[in-house]
Design an enzyme around this catalytic site. Structure first.
Site, PDB file in Angstrom:
ATOM      1  N   ASP A 193      64.276  75.482  58.801  1.00 53.93           N
ATOM      2  CA  ASP A 193      62.398  75.671  57.539  1.00 53.93           C
ATOM      3  C   ASP A 193      62.903  77.145  57.093  1.00 53.93           C
ATOM      4  OD1 ASP A 193      62.346  76.841  59.956  1.00 53.93           O
ATOM      5  OD2 ASP A 193      60.300  75.548  59.953  1.00 53.93           O
TER       6      ASP A 193
ATOM      7  N   CYS B 137      83.858  84.785  23.637  1.00 52.78           N
ATOM      8  CA  CYS B 137      84.474  83.220  23.948  1.00 52.78           C
ATOM      9  C   CYS B 137      84.870  83.663  24.964  1.00 52.78           C
ATOM     10  CB  CYS B 137      85.630  83.672  22.984  1.00 52.78           C
ATOM     11  SG  CYS B 137      86.900  84.906  23.176  1.00 52.78           S
TER      12      CYS B 137
ATOM     13  N   ASP C 297      67.091  70.803  61.648  1.00 52.81           N
ATOM     14  CA  ASP C 297      65.924  70.631  62.682  1.00 52.81           C
ATOM     15  C   ASP C 297      65.004  70.045  62.331  1.00 52.81           C
ATOM     16  OD1 ASP C 297      64.532  73.262  64.752  1.00 52.81           O
ATOM     17  OD2 ASP C 297      63.246  72.992  62.633  1.00 52.81           O
TER      18      ASP C 297
ATOM     19  N   CYS D 201      88.115  85.395  26.459  1.00 53.19           N
ATOM     20  CA  CYS D 201      87.646  87.015  26.535  1.00 53.19           C
ATOM     21  C   CYS D 201      87.043  87.144  27.803  1.00 53.19           C
ATOM     22  CB  CYS D 201      87.250  87.708  25.376  1.00 53.19           C
ATOM     23  SG  CYS D 201      87.757  86.977  24.098  1.00 53.19           S
TER      24      CYS D 201
ATOM     25  N   ASP E 196      65.216  79.806  61.625  1.00 53.54           N
ATOM     26  CA  ASP E 196      66.550  79.282  62.366  1.00 53.54           C
ATOM     27  C   ASP E 196      67.523  79.432  61.298  1.00 53.54           C
ATOM     28  OD1 ASP E 196      65.667  76.228  62.971  1.00 53.54           O
ATOM     29  OD2 ASP E 196      64.709  75.781  60.712  1.00 53.54           O
TER      30      ASP E 196
END
Length: 777
Positions: A670, A19, A476, A22, A674
C-alpha cells in the site's frame, strides 16, 4: 540521486521533430557529449530529456542544443525547465506567443527528485496537451510549420504543407504522364522527367546533401536519393520519378498515421484542467484563474460538467463525480462535505465548494501527467535493441548494395552493370528501417497510455516489458489484500451476559486507547460511553487494559491477560483478533475483530494464476493464525506472518534467490510502510497510491484504485503491448527480407521496394495504435 554530485534533469522541447529516425539520430549524437549521464528523446512528445551533473549543467545543455541544431537545423528548441533539489527554474528558448490552447506540446514544470535503494526515479517535468510554458505564464505556440527544405518532407504535415505537397505530387504526376505518353524524345523528354523529379523530390535530395555535409550519411533521404538518382543514371527515368512520387505519397500517409496515434495518446492524457473558479474575498463571487495561481487554503467552486482543477476537501455541496479518467472506474463516486476530492475528477451534477489542499504542481493530475509523459525516458530492452539495430543496419545494407552493384557483373558471364545496379538500387529503397524506428516507441507509449486509462500508472516501458516475465507475485496483506480497517465481526457473551452488556464493558475499557482495535470496539458500540464510576485506567503492554468500574475490576485484552489474572477463558477457532473481557474475576465473553478481505482479492489471485504466475506469496506483520486464515481464503500459495518491515526485505531476498534469474518478481504494497520492499523488488507496485506521495515515489507501477485485480490487468496490457511490438518487428523484417531477396534476384522492381518501405511503416503504425483500444481488461 544517491551519488556524490547533484543530478540535474533538463528537458528541451524539439519543435519540428517529425521523424523517428531523426529522433534516434539526435539521441545517439547527444549521448556522446561529455557531462551527460543519461539522455533520451521521446518522439511522441518531441522532448529531449538530459541528466547532467550540476557543476557542468549550463555548458552541457548549450552543447546539446548546438548538437541538435547541427543534426537537424530546422528544429526550434525551447527549454521546459530545470530542476535542482526541488527548485524549478524555467528557461525558454523560443519566442513567446499569445496564450494558445492548441494541442501542441509545451511544458509545465513541477516536481521532486527522489532516490531509493534500487530504482532512482526523478520526476520533475510535466508535459501536457495545452500549450502553456510557465515562466510568468507566457504561453508559447509551437506550431508545426517550417519554411525550409525539410518541411516538404516531414512525417507530420500542417494543413498548409499538406496542400503544397499534394500540389507538387499532382504537378509531378502530370509531367511524368506527359513525358511517358508524349511523342517527345531525347533532351525534350528527359527535361520533362527531370522537372517532374525535381518538383516531386527535390527537397529529399537537398536534405540528403545537407546531411552528408554534416556527416550524417546513412538515413532515409540518402537511400531514396541514391536509389532514384541511380535509376536516372541507368536510364530508368520513369521509374526514378514514379518511385519518388510514391515515396512522398507514402510519407504523407505515414505522417497522418503517426499524427493520429500521437493525438490518440495525447487524448488519453487530456485530463489537465484549463481553469479554476476561485472564490473572491466577499465569498459569493468567483473569478476564473489558471490552476497554477491557486494557493493552499483557497476555496474554489466546481460547477456541474466541470473538471476538478486541484486536490482538496469538499466544504459545501453534494454531487456525483466521474473518476474514470484517473482510476478507470466506470461507477461515479458520491461526494459530500468532508470528502477528499482529486484533480481530474469530473463533476456530474451538483455544485461543489472545495478547499484546496495541494498546489497545482503537487496535485494528482500533475503527477499522473508527469509520470505518463516521462515514462518513455526509461526505455524497454526492445527499444534499445531497435536503436542499436538501426545504427548498424543501414550502413551494412549500403555496403551490401555496393557489392550487389559491382561484384556480379565482374564475375558472372553475361551480367550487365545496368541490371545489377538497378537491383542494388531496389535493395537500397527496401532497406530503410523506418517501420521499426517509428512503430516500436509508439507501441510502448500506447501501452503506457492504455494502462493509465485503466487506472494503472507505469513509470517506464522497461517496467511494462518486465511485467511480461513476472512469475512470482508477493503481496503485503493489510491495505493491499485486505481493507486495512478493523471491525468487530462477532460478539460471544458468556456467563448469562447479553451482547450489549459485553460490548458496553469492552467499550468502557477501551475508551482511552488509541489502538486500531480499541477504535473498532468504540465504533461498534456507537453510543456514548459511560464514564461515571470509571477509574484506575491501566494499559498492560502486550496484554490489554485494566480499569475499575464502580469498584469492580474489568479486564479487556488477549489470552495472556486472562492467564495473568488466573481467569479461565474460551479459545475460539478464528482468523480474527480475539479480545477477552472479564469483570470482577469472572469471564464474561469475547469479541472477534477482523480486517475485512477486499471484494476482488480472491478473483485477483485466480486471474494471476491464469496468466501463468507460478507463485503467489503474502507477507504480513499479523499473527500466524490470522495470516494463514486469510491466505487460505484467498488461495495464496505461501504465507509468511509476524514480520517486521526489515523482515519483509529479508524474505523478499530469499524468494529472489529461489527463483530463476530470467523470472521477475513483483511486490504489491500500500506504499506507506512498504517503501524498502517496493524498492527491492524487480517491479514495485503501490496499491491505492493516489495521493500517497510515498507510493508514487517508491513504486514502479502505481495502481490508482484499491483493487488488487488491476495487477492482472497491468500484466495483460503488458503482454498485449509486447505481442503488438513483436508483430511489428516480425512483419517489418519479414516483408523486407522477402523483398530484399526478390530485389537481388531481379524479380522486385522499385515499385514493390517503395511499398516494402513506406507501406510497411504505415501498416506498422496502424497496428501499434491497436494497443490503445484496451478498455477495462
Amino acid at each position: 540521486m544517491g551519488t556524490g554530485q547533484e543530478q540535474v534533469k533538463r528537458e528541451l522541447l524539439l519543435d519540428g521533430l517529425d521523424c523517428a529516425n531523426c529522433a534516434l539520430k539526435i539521441e545517439n549524437g547527444v549521448k556522446k557529449i561529455k557531462g551527460i549521464n543519461e539522455c533520451s528523446v521521446n518522439f511522441v512528445t518531441k522532448t529531449l530529456s538530459l541528466h547532467t551533473t550540476s557543476d557542468m549543467d549550463e555548458q552541457v545543455v548549450e552543447e546539446a542544443k548546438r548538437k541538435v541544431l547541427r543534426l537537424e537545423p530546422h528544429i526550434r528548441i525551447s527549454e521546459k525547465g530545470k530542476h535542482v533539489n526541488g527548485h524549478v527554474h524555467t528557461h525558454t528558448g523560443s519566442a513567446g506567443g499569445a496564450h494558445n490552447h492548441s494541442h501542441d506540446h509545451a511544458g509545465h514544470n513541477h516536481g521532486h527528485s527522489h532516490s531509493h535503494g534500487k530504482h532512482s526515479h526523478t520526476h520533475d517535468q510535466h508535459q501536457h496537451g495545452h500549450a502553456h510554458e510557465h515562466g510568468g505564464h507566457a504561453g508559447h505556440d509551437h506550431s508545426h510549420t517550417h519554411d525550409d527544405a525539410h518541411a516538404g518532407h516531414s512525417h507530420e504535415h500542417g494543413a498548409g504543407q499538406t496542400k503544397v505537397l499534394l500540389a507538387r505530387l499532382a504537378t509531378g504526376s502530370v509531367l511524368l504522364t506527359a513525358a511517358i505518353w508524349s511523342p517527345l524524345e531525347g533532351w525534350a523528354q528527359f527535361t520533362l522527367y527531370a522537372l517532374a523529379y525535381l518538383i516531386a523530390g527535390g527537397d529529399i535530395v537537398l536534405q540528403a546533401s545537407k546531411n552528408i555535409i554534416r556527416g550524417q550519411v546513412f538515413d532515409e533521404y540518402f537511400l531514396m536519393s541514391v536509389a532514384t538518382l541511380g535509376a536516372f543514371a541507368i536510364g530508368e527515368y520513369p521509374e526514378g520519378v514514379a518511385v519518388m512520387l510514391f515515396y512522398q505519397l507514402g510519407e504523407l500517409f505515414q505522417g497522418m498515421a503517426v499524427n493520429r496515434s500521437r493525438k490518440s495518446i495525447q487524448s488519453l492524457m487530456d485530463i489537465r484542467p484549463d481553469y479554476a473558479n476561485i472564490l473572491t474575498g466577499s465569498g459569493d463571487e468567483t473569478r476564473r484563474v489558471s490552476p497554477e495561481d491557486v494557493r493552499i487554503g483557497d476555496r474554489i467552486v466546481v460547477k456541474a460538467g466541470e473538471r476538478v482543477p486541484l486536490d482538496g476537501i469538499v466544504r459545501a455541496g453534494r454531487s456525483m463525480v466521474d473518476t474514470s479518467a484517473l482510476t478507470g472506474e466506470s461507477v461515479p463516486r458520491e461526494l459530500e462535505p468532508g470528502s477528499d476530492v482529486l484533480s481530474g475528477f469530473v463533476n456530474k451534477n451538483g455544485m461543489l465548494t472545495i478547499e484546496v489542499t495541494k498546489t497545482f504542481g503537487e496535485s494528482t493530475v500533475s503527477k499522473i501527467l508527469d509520470l505518463v509523459q516521462n515514462a518513455s525516458s526509461r526505455k524497454a530492452k526492445t527499444e534499445h535493441f531497435i536503436s542499436k539495430f538501426a545504427r548498424y543496419y543501414t550502413p551494412v545494407v549500403v555496403i551490401l548494395a555496393a557489392v550487389i552493384a559491382f561484384v556480379p557483373p565482374l564475375i558472372l558471364s553475361g551480367a550487365t552493370f545496368a541490371d545489377w545496379i538497378y537491383r542494388a538500387l531496389v535493395f537500397l529503397v527496401i532497406s530503410c528501417p523506418c517501420a521499426l524506428v517509428v512503430s516500436i516507441p509508439l507501441g510502448f507509449f500506447g501501452g503506457i497510455g492504455a494502462a493509465s486509462r485503466n487506472g494503472i500508472l507505469v513509470k517506464g516501458s522497461n517496467y511494462l516489458e518486465a511485467l511480461n516475465d513476472v512469475k512470482v507475485v508477493v503481496f503485503d496483506k493489510t491495505g493491499t489484500l485486505t481493507k486495512g480497517v478493523f471491525k468487530v465481526t462477532a460478539i460471544h457473551p458468556e456467563g448469562g451476559r447479553t451482547e450489549e452488556e459485553l460490548m458496553e464493558l469492552a467499550a468502557i475499557a477501551e475508551a482511552n486507547s488509541n489502538h486500531p482495535i480499541a477504535e473498532s470496539i468504540r465504533a461498534a458500540w456507537a453510543k456514548a460511553i459511560p464514564t461515571q464510576g470509571v477509574e484506575g485506567y491501566e494499559e498492560v503492554a502486550g496484554h490489554g487494559i485494566k480499569v475499575s468500574v464502580d469498584g469492580r475490576e474489568v479486564l479487556a485484552g488477549n489470552a495472556k491477560l486472562m492467564k495473568q489474572a488466573g481467569i479461565s477463558y474460551t479459545t475460539p477457532e478464528t482468523a480474527g483478533t480475539i479480545v477477552h473481557v472479564a469483570e470482577a474475576g469472572t469471564y464474561v465473553g469475547h469479541l472477534i475483530i477482523a480486517d475485512e478481505v477486499k471484494d476482488d482479492a480472491a478473483a485477483a489471485i485466480q486471474a494471476l494464476k491464469k496468466l501463468g504466475i507460478r507463485k503467489t506469496v503474502m507477507l504480513t506483520g499479523d499473527a500466524k493464525a490470522v495470516g494463514e486464515a486469510v491466505g487460505r481464503e484467498l488461495g495464496v500459495d505461501e504465507v509468511y506472518a509476524e514480520l517486521l518491515p526489515q523482515d519483509k526485505v529479508e524474505r523478499l531476498e530469499q524468494l529472489e534467490a529461489a527463483k530463476s534469474p530470467k523470472e521477475k518478481m513483483v511486490f504489491v504494497g500500500d506504499g506507506i510502510n512498504d517503501t524498502p520492499v517496493l524498492a527491492r523488488a524487480d517491479v514495485g507496485v503501490a496499491m491505492g497510491g493516489l495521493g500517497s506521495d510515498a507510493a508514487i515515489e517508491a513504486a514502479d507501477v502505481v495502481i490508482m484504485t484499491d483493487e488488487p485485480s488491476k495487477l492482472a490487468s497491468a500484466i495483460r496490457i503488458a503482454k498485449r503491448t509486447r505481442m503488438i511490438v513483436w508483430q511489428n518487428i516480425a512483419f517489418a523484417l519479414g516483408v523486407k527480407a522477402i523483398f530484399l531477396l526478390l530485389g537481388v534476384f531481379g524479380i522486385a522492381t522499385m515499385w514493390e521496394a517503395v511499398f516494402s518501405d513506406v507501406g510497411v511503416t504505415v501498416l506498422a503504425v496502424l497496428n501499434a495504435m491497436r494497443v490503445l483500444r484496451v478498455k477495462n481488461i
